[in-house]
Design a protein around this motif. Structure first.
Motif, short mmCIF file in Angstrom:
data_model
loop_
_atom_site.label_atom_id
_atom_site.label_comp_id
_atom_site.label_asym_id
_atom_site.label_seq_id
_atom_site.Cartn_x
_atom_site.Cartn_y
_atom_site.Cartn_z
N SER A 1 0.80 -1.22 0.00
CA SER A 1 0.00 0.00 0.00
C SER A 1 0.84 1.28 0.00
CB SER A 1 -0.94 -0.01 1.21
OG SER A 1 -1.70 1.16 1.27
N GLY A 2 1.88 1.32 0.81
CA GLY A 2 2.69 2.54 0.89
C GLY A 2 3.41 2.84 -0.40
N THR B 1 0.91 3.99 -2.99
CA THR B 1 0.49 5.37 -2.73
C THR B 1 1.59 6.35 -3.11
OG1 THR B 1 -0.90 4.55 -0.91
CG2 THR B 1 -0.47 6.92 -0.98
N CYS C 1 -3.79 0.53 5.64
CA CYS C 1 -3.28 -0.77 6.07
C CYS C 1 -4.07 -1.20 7.29
CB CYS C 1 -1.79 -0.69 6.40
SG CYS C 1 -1.09 -2.25 6.98
N ILE D 1 6.64 3.81 7.61
CA ILE D 1 6.07 3.57 6.30
C ILE D 1 5.24 2.29 6.39
CG2 ILE D 1 7.87 4.79 4.99
CD1 ILE D 1 9.23 2.12 4.46
N ASP D 2 4.46 2.03 5.37
CA ASP D 2 3.56 0.88 5.39
C ASP D 2 4.33 -0.41 5.68
OD1 ASP D 2 1.12 -0.57 4.90
OD2 ASP D 2 1.95 -1.13 2.94
N HIS E 1 6.34 0.49 10.54
CA HIS E 1 6.09 1.64 11.40
C HIS E 1 6.25 1.24 12.86
CE1 HIS E 1 2.00 -0.26 11.07
NE2 HIS E 1 2.15 -0.20 12.39
N VAL F 1 -2.66 6.38 8.18
CA VAL F 1 -2.76 6.31 6.72
C VAL F 1 -1.41 6.59 6.07
CG1 VAL F 1 -5.18 7.06 6.78
CG2 VAL F 1 -3.36 8.77 6.47
N SER F 2 -1.31 6.18 4.81
CA SER F 2 -0.16 6.58 3.99
C SER F 2 -0.53 7.87 3.28
CB SER F 2 0.17 5.49 2.97
OG SER F 2 0.77 4.37 3.60
N THR F 3 0.29 8.90 3.50
CA THR F 3 0.03 10.22 2.94
C THR F 3 1.35 10.97 2.85
OG1 THR F 3 -1.35 12.20 3.17
CG2 THR F 3 -0.41 11.30 5.19
N THR G 1 5.97 9.82 0.76
CA THR G 1 4.81 9.19 1.37
C THR G 1 5.24 8.41 2.60
OG1 THR G 1 3.66 9.01 -0.75
CG2 THR G 1 2.93 7.54 1.00
N GLU H 1 3.63 6.53 6.51
CA GLU H 1 2.44 6.04 7.20
C GLU H 1 2.44 6.61 8.61
OE1 GLU H 1 0.31 2.02 6.72
OE2 GLU H 1 1.58 1.73 8.49
#
Length: 466
Positions: free
Chosen positions: A153-154, A157, A173, A201-202, A205, A337-339, A353, A355
């Motif tokens: 996911s990370g 993204t 995630c 990160i995804d 973390h 979230v991943s952003t 990006t 998490e």
């Protein structure tokens, strides 16, 4: 965005997770003015789409709702004027995951779907597809939000934001969700009485926790994890304890996937044992999927069966529903979230990006500042983040040297000729889904590179031994 008639699209609608997604929407029916739900899949997934789509319609009907549930193989038709798009697809289906786990195992290395060589190849297959989806969204639903929980996911993204130039995206995630579900009871607290802060990160973390008096209770949770032996792990992670002394030094709780790095020897031994017994997680998931879709075909089943929890990835779909509801209603919900970093982790650039804990509302994710890591964690996060960037670059460019760099920098792949041979074999094994590497793959095949693992090779030859 229409606040009277929402159109929500799920790409990968034939997934076994879709009933949890529908359940999540039904639970939030008072929060979301849904008019249409579109479930999209590819021709190879049409049968599963029809099965799970029929079940989704039964669930909606049983809830007494008048939502329209559409099933389609036409992605562009589904995306037209969408308000929210969620992605939960797997390029190459579960057969590709079998290769991701078994081919590294045949080299004596870890086979895992988001870590090591397998994780790299899942990203290489997925990134071109997600960027094509973003291209369609720019044309057909330029105001939509993209909620991604396609793994890894990370990295996905990161590709969406950096190469797709699409910032209306949130990566999700289930691992942080599970931590916040399981941990409060360990110290006789409720989640509402605790403050969680995640950063990394995804699948890489750490987090800390405080109670409602402002006292940090991270170590209290760690002590109870060891006392109760309750790790709250995802179904796909072998349970072996972290070294207690390490956690006492860092005073943070690592996510379950850190075991692949902090207890690498033991995790590798377990992975190779599964490989030798022809019982990798992918093969187990195929069995579970078969059971689930047998259940889903029951014309009387109109609720999510408890067996779905065995699939792994529990709470992914519900988290997606909560993200959508939080954006739609500007709820300002705390989610992990991943952003974009935006300074939340000062040890990484602000435009990468990450998490992290964030506030989710109408403007998307506002990350919460975590602060600097200690040297050990800072070293890890900078290495792992830069590895993600190399993987993303390789997926976009199709450059063989960059893919080789990703293998060499990965801590779970010992560098050298062995690693290069593994890369070459996995490229050939995945040639159908890696058009960006087509020229190099042709060259490798001419050099005699083939797939050696019997099970993985059987998938290519459509022998059907699984």
């Amino acid at each position: 965005m229409s606040h009277q008639a929402l159109k929500i699209v799920t790409i990968g609608g034939g997934s076994s997770y879709t009933p949890e997604l529908i359940e999540g929407y039904i639970k939030r029916q008072a929060q979301l003015a849904i008019k249409e739900i579109w479930l999209v899949d590819i021709p190879e997934g049409e049968q599963k789409l029809n099965v799970v789509g029929a079940m989704a319609k039964r669930m909606v009907k049983a809830a007494g709702l008048d939502w329209e549930v559409h099933l389609t193989l036409d992605r562009r038709a589904a995306l037209k004027d969408a308000d929210f798009v969620s992605t939960q697809f797997r390029v190459g289906l579960l057969e590709a995951r079998v290769k991701d786990e078994r081919i590294p195992g045949s080299y004596g290395l870890l086979g895992q779907e988001t870590n090591g060589a397998g994780g790299i190849f899942k990203a290489l297959r997925t990134i071109p597809v997600i960027l094509d989806i973003v291209k369609d969204m720019k044309e057909l639903c330029p105001n939509a939000w993209l909620i991604n929980f396609t793994n890894p996911s990370g990295i996905i993204t990161e590709a969406i934001q950096h190469y797709g130039q699409w910032n209306k995206v949130i990566g999700l995630c289930n691992v942080p969700v599970m931590a916040m579900i399981n941990e409060p009871a360990l110290i006789n607290k409720e989640l509402k009485d605790l403050t969680y802060k995640f950063a990394g990160i995804d699948h890489f973390h750490w987090h800390r926790v405080w109670d409602n008096t402002g006292k940090e209770v991270t170590m209290d949770i760690i002590n109870q994890i060891y006392a109760d032996k309750n790790n709250g792990l995802p179904k796909n992670i072998f349970d072996i304890s972290f070294f207690r002394e390490q956690l006492e030094q860092m005073k943070m709780i690592p996510c379950g996937y850190h075991r692949y790095y902090y207890r690498q020897t033991e995790m590798l031994e377990h992975s190779l044992e599964e490989f030798k017994n022809n019982a990798t997680r992918a093969q187990e998931v195929m069995r579970i999927e078969h059971e689930l879709f047998t259940l889903y075909q029951d014309p009387h089943l109109d609720y999510k069966p408890k067996q779905l929890a065995e699939r792994g990835g529990a709470h992914y779909s519900d988290a997606a529903c909560e993200a959508i509801a939080s954006i739609y209603a500007d709820k300002k919900t705390h989610m992990v979230v991943s952003t974009l970093n935006k300074g939340a982790i000062p040890d990484l650039p602000s435009d990468h990006t990450v998490e992290v804990s964030a506030q989710i509302g109408a403007t998307g994710a506002i990350p919460m500042t975590f602060g600097h890591f200690q040297p050990a964690e800072r070293g890890w996060i900078q290495l792992m983040k830069n590895m993600e960037l190399v993987i993303t670059q390789a997926a976009v460019t199709g450059d063989y040297g960059t893919a080789l760099q990703a293998f060499i920098i990965n801590p779970l792949i010992p560098s050298g000729r062995h690693a290069k041979n593994l890369l070459d074999e996995m490229l050939v094994a995945n040639k159908r889904y890696l058009p960006q590497f087509a020229e190099k793959i042709t060259e490798l095949e001419q050099q005699g590179v083939t797939v050696h693992d019997q099970v993985a090779a059987a998938i290519d030859n459509q022998i059907g031994v699984l």
